[in-house]
Scaffold this motif. Structure first.
Motif, PDB file in Angstrom:
ATOM      1  N   LEU A  56      -8.114   3.197 -13.131  1.00  0.00           N
ATOM      2  CA  LEU A  56      -7.968   2.113 -12.148  1.00  0.00           C
ATOM      3  C   LEU A  56      -8.764   2.439 -10.885  1.00  0.00           C
ATOM      4  N   LYS A  57      -8.629   3.694 -10.441  1.00  0.00           N
ATOM      5  CA  LYS A  57      -9.335   4.115  -9.228  1.00  0.00           C
ATOM      6  C   LYS A  57     -10.848   3.929  -9.401  1.00  0.00           C
ATOM      7  N   HIS A  58     -11.325   4.249 -10.601  1.00  0.00           N
ATOM      8  CA  HIS A  58     -12.760   4.155 -10.887  1.00  0.00           C
ATOM      9  C   HIS A  58     -13.211   2.688 -10.972  1.00  0.00           C
ATOM     10  N   ALA A  59     -12.440   1.870 -11.707  1.00  0.00           N
ATOM     11  CA  ALA A  59     -12.859   0.475 -11.942  1.00  0.00           C
ATOM     12  C   ALA A  59     -12.589  -0.416 -10.722  1.00  0.00           C
ATOM     13  N   TYR A  60     -11.455  -0.196 -10.067  1.00  0.00           N
ATOM     14  CA  TYR A  60     -11.036  -1.073  -8.950  1.00  0.00           C
ATOM     15  C   TYR A  60     -10.451  -0.234  -7.815  1.00  0.00           C
ATOM     16  N   PRO A  61     -11.323   0.463  -7.075  1.00  0.00           N
ATOM     17  CA  PRO A  61     -10.799   1.357  -6.027  1.00  0.00           C
ATOM     18  C   PRO A  61      -9.878   0.644  -5.034  1.00  0.00           C
ATOM     19  N   LYS A  62     -10.157  -0.643  -4.786  1.00  0.00           N
ATOM     20  CA  LYS A  62      -9.329  -1.350  -3.791  1.00  0.00           C
ATOM     21  C   LYS A  62      -7.946  -1.697  -4.335  1.00  0.00           C
ATOM     22  N   LEU A  63      -7.825  -1.780  -5.660  1.00  0.00           N
ATOM     23  CA  LEU A  63      -6.521  -2.118  -6.242  1.00  0.00           C
ATOM     24  C   LEU A  63      -5.665  -0.872  -6.476  1.00  0.00           C
ATOM     25  N   TYR A  64      -6.322   0.297  -6.478  1.00  0.00           N
ATOM     26  CA  TYR A  64      -5.589   1.522  -6.796  1.00  0.00           C
ATOM     27  C   TYR A  64      -4.316   1.688  -5.954  1.00  0.00           C
ATOM     28  N   PRO A  65      -4.373   1.438  -4.640  1.00  0.00           N
ATOM     29  CA  PRO A  65      -3.152   1.665  -3.832  1.00  0.00           C
ATOM     30  C   PRO A  65      -2.005   0.698  -4.138  1.00  0.00           C
ATOM     31  N   ILE A  66      -2.242  -0.375  -4.866  1.00  0.00           N
ATOM     32  CA  ILE A  66      -1.124  -1.292  -5.145  1.00  0.00           C
ATOM     33  C   ILE A  66      -0.377  -0.915  -6.424  1.00  0.00           C
ATOM     34  N   GLN A  67      -0.914   0.073  -7.132  1.00  0.00           N
ATOM     35  CA  GLN A  67      -0.229   0.540  -8.345  1.00  0.00           C
ATOM     36  C   GLN A  67       1.088   1.207  -7.949  1.00  0.00           C
ATOM     37  N   LEU A  68       2.070   1.136  -8.837  1.00  0.00           N
ATOM     38  CA  LEU A  68       3.337   1.831  -8.603  1.00  0.00           C
ATOM     39  C   LEU A  68       3.096   3.325  -8.384  1.00  0.00           C
ATOM     40  N   GLY A  69       3.978   3.982  -7.657  1.00  0.00           N
ATOM     41  CA  GLY A  69       3.939   5.439  -7.573  1.00  0.00           C
ATOM     42  C   GLY A  69       4.859   6.035  -8.628  1.00  0.00           C
TER      43      GLY A  69
ATOM     44  N   MET B 125       0.847  -1.200   0.000  1.00  0.00           N
ATOM     45  CA  MET B 125       0.000   0.000   0.000  1.00  0.00           C
ATOM     46  C   MET B 125       0.876   1.242   0.000  1.00  0.00           C
ATOM     47  N   ARG B 126       0.597   2.139  -0.896  1.00  0.00           N
ATOM     48  CA  ARG B 126       1.448   3.306  -0.972  1.00  0.00           C
ATOM     49  C   ARG B 126       0.817   4.509  -0.290  1.00  0.00           C
ATOM     50  N   HIS B 127       1.559   5.092   0.623  1.00  0.00           N
ATOM     51  CA  HIS B 127       1.129   6.312   1.309  1.00  0.00           C
ATOM     52  C   HIS B 127       2.308   7.268   1.277  1.00  0.00           C
ATOM     53  N   PRO B 128       2.532   7.922   0.126  1.00  0.00           N
ATOM     54  CA  PRO B 128       3.734   8.749   0.021  1.00  0.00           C
ATOM     55  C   PRO B 128       3.744   9.864   1.054  1.00  0.00           C
ATOM     56  N   GLY B 129       4.869   9.982   1.757  1.00  0.00           N
ATOM     57  CA  GLY B 129       5.024  11.068   2.726  1.00  0.00           C
ATOM     58  C   GLY B 129       5.547  12.312   2.027  1.00  0.00           C
ATOM     59  N   GLU B 130       5.879  13.323   2.838  1.00  0.00           N
ATOM     60  CA  GLU B 130       6.311  14.619   2.278  1.00  0.00           C
ATOM     61  C   GLU B 130       7.575  14.481   1.448  1.00  0.00           C
ATOM     62  N   THR B 131       8.498  13.635   1.924  1.00  0.00           N
ATOM     63  CA  THR B 131       9.769  13.475   1.205  1.00  0.00           C
ATOM     64  C   THR B 131       9.520  12.903  -0.182  1.00  0.00           C
ATOM     65  N   GLU B 132       8.693  11.857  -0.239  1.00  0.00           N
ATOM     66  CA  GLU B 132       8.412  11.236  -1.541  1.00  0.00           C
ATOM     67  C   GLU B 132       7.658  12.206  -2.443  1.00  0.00           C
ATOM     68  N   GLU B 133       6.717  12.954  -1.882  1.00  0.00           N
ATOM     69  CA  GLU B 133       5.972  13.955  -2.682  1.00  0.00           C
ATOM     70  C   GLU B 133       6.942  14.983  -3.262  1.00  0.00           C
ATOM     71  N   TYR B 134       7.918  15.396  -2.446  1.00  0.00           N
ATOM     72  CA  TYR B 134       8.907  16.383  -2.902  1.00  0.00           C
ATOM     73  C   TYR B 134       9.716  15.822  -4.063  1.00  0.00           C
ATOM     74  N   ILE B 135      10.211  14.595  -3.888  1.00  0.00           N
ATOM     75  CA  ILE B 135      11.028  13.968  -4.940  1.00  0.00           C
ATOM     76  C   ILE B 135      10.201  13.819  -6.218  1.00  0.00           C
ATOM     77  N   SER B 136       8.988  13.308  -6.081  1.00  0.00           N
ATOM     78  CA  SER B 136       8.149  13.081  -7.263  1.00  0.00           C
ATOM     79  C   SER B 136       7.818  14.387  -7.967  1.00  0.00           C
ATOM     80  N   SER B 137       7.534  15.438  -7.181  1.00  0.00           N
ATOM     81  CA  SER B 137       7.135  16.697  -7.817  1.00  0.00           C
ATOM     82  C   SER B 137       8.278  17.267  -8.640  1.00  0.00           C
ATOM     83  N   LEU B 138       9.508  17.021  -8.204  1.00  0.00           N
ATOM     84  CA  LEU B 138      10.668  17.528  -8.962  1.00  0.00           C
ATOM     85  C   LEU B 138      11.060  16.602 -10.110  1.00  0.00           C
TER      86      LEU B 138
END
Ligand code: DHB
Ligand code: MG
Length: 222
Positions: A29-42, A1-14
């Motif tokens: 994916l979120k629409h069709a399979y809301p429960k699977l959405y968090p297992i997708q790569l970030g 399950m992905r829960h990106p914190g501030e550090t990851e958000e910072y890295i990704s935004s740059l």
């Protein structure tokens, strides 16, 4: 399950801006399979895959467990014009979702959706071998079976990469996990073996990158 914190958000935004195709795929994916959405790569992990592809000069890639196509899009964008990624899904509904999603991308022609049990689909790809890279992100109890295939069919200097190799915090434990929400003992045993085999410095230049989920990256030296 992905829960990106501030550090990851910072890295990704740059470093890991999503394209419209990524955003569309996530929403679908979120629409069709809301429960699977968090297992997708970030996005951060998608960008790591791109960096690895560029460093290794990878052209022929296979992905085991493609879900809606989000990671295949990251991979395809980093491949040269004549590159391909075989995107394997076992579930026909996920396969169909991926086919629809990749149409939104300018790189769709590099993605070859493959439907079926990965062990069988991989056997059909033997004729394309040697491949340059495998990205493993499917059933955690079969990672060693995919590694057995990769050791035969990924070229020397190619890459073997696995997602979720910390096994949700359980890979580091030296006794099998217990409890209702714990991964199966088989998944634990298999993931331990997967990491131990890839940690062999006589065969691989490798590391388990401490992403949120853990990503083992190995250059095959034989
Ligand atoms: C699960 C699978 C994944 O590939 C992932 O990245 C996260 C979670 C899971 O099976 O729960
Ligand atoms: Mg995963």
């Amino acid at each position: 399950m992905r829960h990106p914190g501030e550090t990851e958000e910072y890295i990704s935004s740059l470093f890991a801006s999503e394209t419209e195709a990524h955003k569309h795929t996530s929403e679908a994916l979120k629409h069709a399979y809301p429960k699977l959405y968090p297992i997708q790569l970030g996005p951060l992990e998608g960008k790591i895959l791109q960096l690895l592809i560029r460093l290794a000069g990878a052209k022929k890639v296979v992905e085991v467990g493609s879900l809606a196509g989000y990671s295949a899009l990251w991979i395809a964008e980093a491949l040269p014009e004549d590159g391909v990624v075989y995107a394997i899904n076992k579930d026909p509904k996920h396969h169909a979702l991926l086919e629809g999603n990749i149409k939104k991308s300018d790189h769709a022609r590099k993605i070859i959706p493959c439907l079926g049990d990965a062990k069988q689909v991989l056997e059909t790809l033997n004729e394309k071998a040697p491949l340059d890279m495998i990205f493993i992100d499917a059933d955690k109890s079969a990672y060693v079976a995919y590694l057995d295939w990769a050791e035969k069919h990924i070229r020397k200097g190619g890459l073997i990469v696995g997602d979720n190799t910390l096994l949700f915090g359980h890979a580091c434990q030296d006794v099998p996990p217990e409890g209702e929400r714990a991964p199966s003992k088989t998944a634990w045993r298999v993931m331990r073996e997967f990491n131990e085999r890839l940690a062999n410095a006589e065969k691989y230049t490798s590391i388990l990158l401490p992403t949120e989920e853990g990503m083992t990256v190995a250059v095959k030296e034989f």
